[in-house]
Motif scaffolding. Structure first.
Motif, PDB file in Angstrom:
ATOM      1  N   LYS A   1      64.172  -3.398 102.542  1.00 27.03           N
ATOM      2  CA  LYS A   1      63.853  -2.116 101.613  1.00 27.03           C
ATOM      3  C   LYS A   1      64.779  -1.106 101.549  1.00 27.03           C
ATOM      4  O   LYS A   1      64.955  -0.291 100.630  1.00 27.03           O
ATOM      5  CB  LYS A   1      62.619  -1.411 102.032  1.00 27.03           C
ATOM      6  N   GLY A   2      65.637  -0.856 102.979  1.00 26.34           N
ATOM      7  CA  GLY A   2      66.406   0.237 103.126  1.00 26.34           C
ATOM      8  C   GLY A   2      67.701   0.132 102.180  1.00 26.34           C
ATOM      9  O   GLY A   2      67.958   1.125 101.089  1.00 26.34           O
ATOM     10  N   PRO A   3      68.373  -0.912 101.895  1.00 22.44           N
ATOM     11  CA  PRO A   3      69.549  -1.147 101.140  1.00 22.44           C
ATOM     12  C   PRO A   3      69.001  -1.090  99.607  1.00 22.44           C
ATOM     13  O   PRO A   3      69.982  -0.186  98.987  1.00 22.44           O
ATOM     14  CB  PRO A   3      69.966  -2.385 101.546  1.00 22.44           C
ATOM     15  N   ILE A   4      67.971  -1.318  99.312  1.00 22.56           N
ATOM     16  CA  ILE A   4      67.597  -1.293  98.119  1.00 22.56           C
ATOM     17  C   ILE A   4      67.378  -0.048  97.621  1.00 22.56           C
ATOM     18  O   ILE A   4      67.869   0.609  96.578  1.00 22.56           O
ATOM     19  CB  ILE A   4      66.291  -2.310  97.849  1.00 22.56           C
ATOM     20  N   CYS A   5      66.597   0.856  98.253  1.00 21.57           N
ATOM     21  CA  CYS A   5      66.248   2.118  97.863  1.00 21.57           C
ATOM     22  C   CYS A   5      67.512   2.970  98.040  1.00 21.57           C
ATOM     23  O   CYS A   5      67.883   3.747  97.062  1.00 21.57           O
ATOM     24  CB  CYS A   5      65.373   2.630  99.074  1.00 21.57           C
ATOM     25  N   VAL A   6      68.211   2.908  99.108  1.00 19.93           N
ATOM     26  CA  VAL A   6      69.514   3.725  99.129  1.00 19.93           C
ATOM     27  C   VAL A   6      70.451   3.500  97.903  1.00 19.93           C
ATOM     28  O   VAL A   6      71.120   4.283  97.339  1.00 19.93           O
ATOM     29  CB  VAL A   6      70.262   3.485 100.494  1.00 19.93           C
ATOM     30  N   GLY A   7      70.823   2.037  97.803  1.00 12.98           N
ATOM     31  CA  GLY A   7      71.568   1.664  96.631  1.00 12.98           C
ATOM     32  C   GLY A   7      71.218   2.241  95.374  1.00 12.98           C
ATOM     33  O   GLY A   7      71.966   2.655  94.447  1.00 12.98           O
ATOM     34  N   LEU A   8      69.777   1.917  94.925  1.00  9.33           N
ATOM     35  CA  LEU A   8      69.369   2.526  93.736  1.00  9.33           C
ATOM     36  C   LEU A   8      69.526   4.071  93.548  1.00  9.33           C
ATOM     37  O   LEU A   8      69.725   4.494  92.495  1.00  9.33           O
ATOM     38  CB  LEU A   8      68.085   1.934  93.295  1.00  9.33           C
ATOM     39  N   SER A   9      69.117   4.764  94.606  1.00 10.88           N
ATOM     40  CA  SER A   9      69.019   5.899  94.359  1.00 10.88           C
ATOM     41  C   SER A   9      70.440   6.611  94.331  1.00 10.88           C
ATOM     42  O   SER A   9      70.835   7.503  93.694  1.00 10.88           O
ATOM     43  CB  SER A   9      68.573   6.836  95.939  1.00 10.88           C
ATOM     44  N   PHE A  10      71.655   6.163  95.257  1.00  7.32           N
ATOM     45  CA  PHE A  10      72.982   6.584  94.968  1.00  7.32           C
ATOM     46  C   PHE A  10      73.341   6.129  93.660  1.00  7.32           C
ATOM     47  O   PHE A  10      74.211   7.151  92.989  1.00  7.32           O
ATOM     48  CB  PHE A  10      73.722   6.047  96.084  1.00  7.32           C
ATOM     49  N   THR A  11      73.184   5.090  93.400  1.00  9.71           N
ATOM     50  CA  THR A  11      73.741   4.682  91.790  1.00  9.71           C
ATOM     51  C   THR A  11      73.188   5.479  90.807  1.00  9.71           C
ATOM     52  O   THR A  11      73.811   5.924  89.809  1.00  9.71           O
ATOM     53  CB  THR A  11      73.525   3.219  91.829  1.00  9.71           C
ATOM     54  N   THR A  12      71.561   5.759  90.862  1.00  5.64           N
ATOM     55  CA  THR A  12      71.138   6.549  89.694  1.00  5.64           C
ATOM     56  C   THR A  12      71.668   8.107  89.899  1.00  5.64           C
ATOM     57  O   THR A  12      71.899   8.384  88.790  1.00  5.64           O
ATOM     58  CB  THR A  12      69.584   6.622  90.092  1.00  5.64           C
ATOM     59  N   PHE A  13      71.909   8.315  90.971  1.00  5.80           N
ATOM     60  CA  PHE A  13      72.278  10.011  90.974  1.00  5.80           C
ATOM     61  C   PHE A  13      73.742   9.960  90.390  1.00  5.80           C
ATOM     62  O   PHE A  13      73.986  10.857  89.423  1.00  5.80           O
ATOM     63  CB  PHE A  13      72.415  10.308  92.282  1.00  5.80           C
ATOM     64  N   ASP A  14      74.694   9.131  90.872  1.00  3.05           N
ATOM     65  CA  ASP A  14      76.045   9.127  90.285  1.00  3.05           C
ATOM     66  C   ASP A  14      76.121   8.991  88.662  1.00  3.05           C
ATOM     67  O   ASP A  14      76.629   9.596  87.834  1.00  3.05           O
ATOM     68  CB  ASP A  14      76.938   7.941  90.714  1.00  3.05           C
ATOM     69  N   ILE A  15      75.314   7.988  88.419  1.00  4.10           N
ATOM     70  CA  ILE A  15      75.205   7.687  86.795  1.00  4.10           C
ATOM     71  C   ILE A  15      74.591   8.796  85.913  1.00  4.10           C
ATOM     72  O   ILE A  15      75.193   9.263  84.846  1.00  4.10           O
ATOM     73  CB  ILE A  15      74.482   6.295  86.363  1.00  4.10           C
ATOM     74  N   THR A  16      73.524   9.164  86.313  1.00  2.70           N
ATOM     75  CA  THR A  16      72.852  10.259  85.761  1.00  2.70           C
ATOM     76  C   THR A  16      73.647  11.849  85.816  1.00  2.70           C
ATOM     77  O   THR A  16      73.529  12.500  85.052  1.00  2.70           O
ATOM     78  CB  THR A  16      71.423  10.704  86.252  1.00  2.70           C
ATOM     79  N   HIS A  17      74.211  11.801  87.026  1.00  2.00           N
ATOM     80  CA  HIS A  17      75.104  13.266  87.081  1.00  2.00           C
ATOM     81  C   HIS A  17      76.139  13.021  86.065  1.00  2.00           C
ATOM     82  O   HIS A  17      76.578  13.960  85.560  1.00  2.00           O
ATOM     83  CB  HIS A  17      75.455  13.109  88.662  1.00  2.00           C
ATOM     84  N   SER A  18      76.893  11.780  86.092  1.00  2.00           N
ATOM     85  CA  SER A  18      78.038  11.655  85.175  1.00  2.00           C
ATOM     86  C   SER A  18      77.642  12.076  83.465  1.00  2.00           C
ATOM     87  O   SER A  18      78.265  12.616  82.582  1.00  2.00           O
ATOM     88  CB  SER A  18      78.638  10.373  85.382  1.00  2.00           C
ATOM     89  N   PHE A  19      76.576  11.340  83.315  1.00  3.76           N
ATOM     90  CA  PHE A  19      75.924  11.622  82.001  1.00  3.76           C
ATOM     91  C   PHE A  19      75.750  13.026  81.658  1.00  3.76           C
ATOM     92  O   PHE A  19      76.011  13.357  80.567  1.00  3.76           O
ATOM     93  CB  PHE A  19      74.635  10.820  81.990  1.00  3.76           C
ATOM     94  N   LEU A  20      74.673  13.750  82.485  1.00  9.40           N
ATOM     95  CA  LEU A  20      74.613  15.135  82.176  1.00  9.40           C
ATOM     96  C   LEU A  20      76.029  16.050  82.166  1.00  9.40           C
ATOM     97  O   LEU A  20      76.162  16.828  81.210  1.00  9.40           O
ATOM     98  CB  LEU A  20      73.749  15.651  83.299  1.00  9.40           C
ATOM     99  N   HIS A  21      76.972  15.602  82.965  1.00  9.76           N
ATOM    100  CA  HIS A  21      78.191  16.143  82.819  1.00  9.76           C
ATOM    101  C   HIS A  21      78.946  16.025  81.648  1.00  9.76           C
ATOM    102  O   HIS A  21      79.807  17.003  81.161  1.00  9.76           O
ATOM    103  CB  HIS A  21      79.247  15.729  84.147  1.00  9.76           C
ATOM    104  N   LYS A  22      79.123  14.790  81.024  1.00 10.00           N
ATOM    105  CA  LYS A  22      79.374  14.615  79.619  1.00 10.00           C
ATOM    106  C   LYS A  22      78.818  15.255  78.640  1.00 10.00           C
ATOM    107  O   LYS A  22      79.166  15.804  77.657  1.00 10.00           O
ATOM    108  CB  LYS A  22      79.454  13.130  79.372  1.00 10.00           C
ATOM    109  N   LEU A  23      77.536  15.537  78.749  1.00 13.26           N
ATOM    110  CA  LEU A  23      76.330  16.271  77.719  1.00 13.26           C
ATOM    111  C   LEU A  23      77.000  17.662  77.714  1.00 13.26           C
ATOM    112  O   LEU A  23      77.002  18.249  76.641  1.00 13.26           O
ATOM    113  CB  LEU A  23      75.254  16.221  78.162  1.00 13.26           C
TER     114      LEU A  23
END
Length: 317
Positions: A294-316
């Motif tokens: 569960k740990g790698p799944i949770c951390v992997g998804l969290s870090f990826t989601t943060f980076d993608i959404t952060h980049s998306f908002l930055h472009k907006l």
């Protein structure tokens, strides 16, 4: 007349030249912090919701003296589903969300701020931090988030190991603990938590940032693909949780002592009692194999989601 017109025309460039010197809007300066808070909250919610049934199962084993095995974990999940229904596997997830959303928001946002501050202090503004400050930024971010949200973690642990009849909702847990055990109980287990989060958050953020840096140097791509981010986050979570896991067991025992009828009062006392009754591996590392799932799944998804959404908002913006 001509002289007046000439004066008016030559005055225009002077007025225009003063425009760029105006101070930037304070609204623009707030975007990075607001973006980090929003993206951190969302990423934490996604990661924890996906692995909630496994997390609940792990906590149940952590706070009991029963031996852990993958077979027993699967059996517990099946029994819970048959007796109480599918949604029972997410019992306590509302408390988890109430904790994780502000926790993840503060952790990711403060990590960005600490990176900026440390980068400025060490002269690495706008570039990757060296290993020492990179590790420190993650540790400080984790400690900051824990200090601001700890009572919610206590509530979540209580709801995960009790029946619905005992604690109906989050507010009920707060009221009952405060009334029957005292407000101080809401902070029971805080010390092992803060001691555990310092290496965990430090190692996790350090590993993730380091893997991204090495990837950029090798591939010459500034940003990794999404599946690569997930893999980097999974590695970071695996290493970080393995390093700090015993203290996670200790804090859960201390948080749920009143429910299980145990007398865990101090970190050292709790460790000694666990080792005496259950052994080092079977006691302090109970449920670690499930954490490796569960740990790698949770951390992997969290870090990826943060980076993608952060980049998306930055472009907006």
């Amino acid at each position: 007349m001509a002289h007046g017109v000439h004066d008016h025309q030559t005055a225009l460039p002077v007025a225009q030249a003063t425009v760029p010197s105006l101070p930037p809007s304070s609204q623009e300066n707030k975007w990075p912090v607001l973006d980090s808070l929003l993206c951190g909250a969302f990423s934490g919610a996604v990661g924890k919701t996906v692995i909630a049934p496994l997390d609940r199962t792990k906590i149940i084993f952590q706070v009991s003296s029963n031996s852990f095995s993958a077979k027993e974990a699967v059996r517990l999940i099946k029994c819970t589903y048959r007796m109480y229904g599918l949604l029972s596997l997410w019992r306590g997830n509302s408390a988890t969300m109430v904790r994780v959303i502000p926790y993840a928001a503060v952790q990711f946002c403060s990590h960005e701020q600490y990176k900026t501050l440390l980068g400025s202090y060490y002269g690495f503004q706008g570039t990757a931090l060296p290993p020492g400050p990179r590790l420190l930024a993650g540790s400080l971010a984790g400690a900051t988030a824990v200090m601001l949200t700890y009572p919610l973690d206590m509530v979540r642990a209580r709801m995960a190991v009790t029946a619905k009849e005992m604690y109906g909702n989050i507010m009920h847990v707060f009221k009952r603990i405060s009334k029957e055990e005292g407000v101080k109980t809401l902070y029971k287990g805080f010390t092992p938590t803060i001691l555990g989060i310092i290496p965990y958050a430090g190692i996790t953020f350090f590993t993730y940032e380091t893997l991204k840096k090495l990837h950029a140097e090798k591939t010459k791509r500034s940003q990794p693909y999404s599946y690569e981010r997930v893999a980097f986050g999974a590695c970071a979570g695996l290493i970080g949780q393995s390093a700090s896991y015993p203290l996670d067991v200790v804090r859960r025992r201390m948080q749920t002592a009143a429910i299980t009828g145990s007398s865990y009062g101090t970190i050292l006392g709790t460790i000694c009692e666990i080792v005496t009754r259950e052994g080092v591996v079977r006691g302090l590392y109970k449920g670690l194999s499930m954490n490796w799932v569960k740990g790698p799944i949770c951390v992997g998804l969290s870090f990826t989601t943060f980076d993608i959404t952060h980049s998306f908002l930055h472009k907006l913006h």
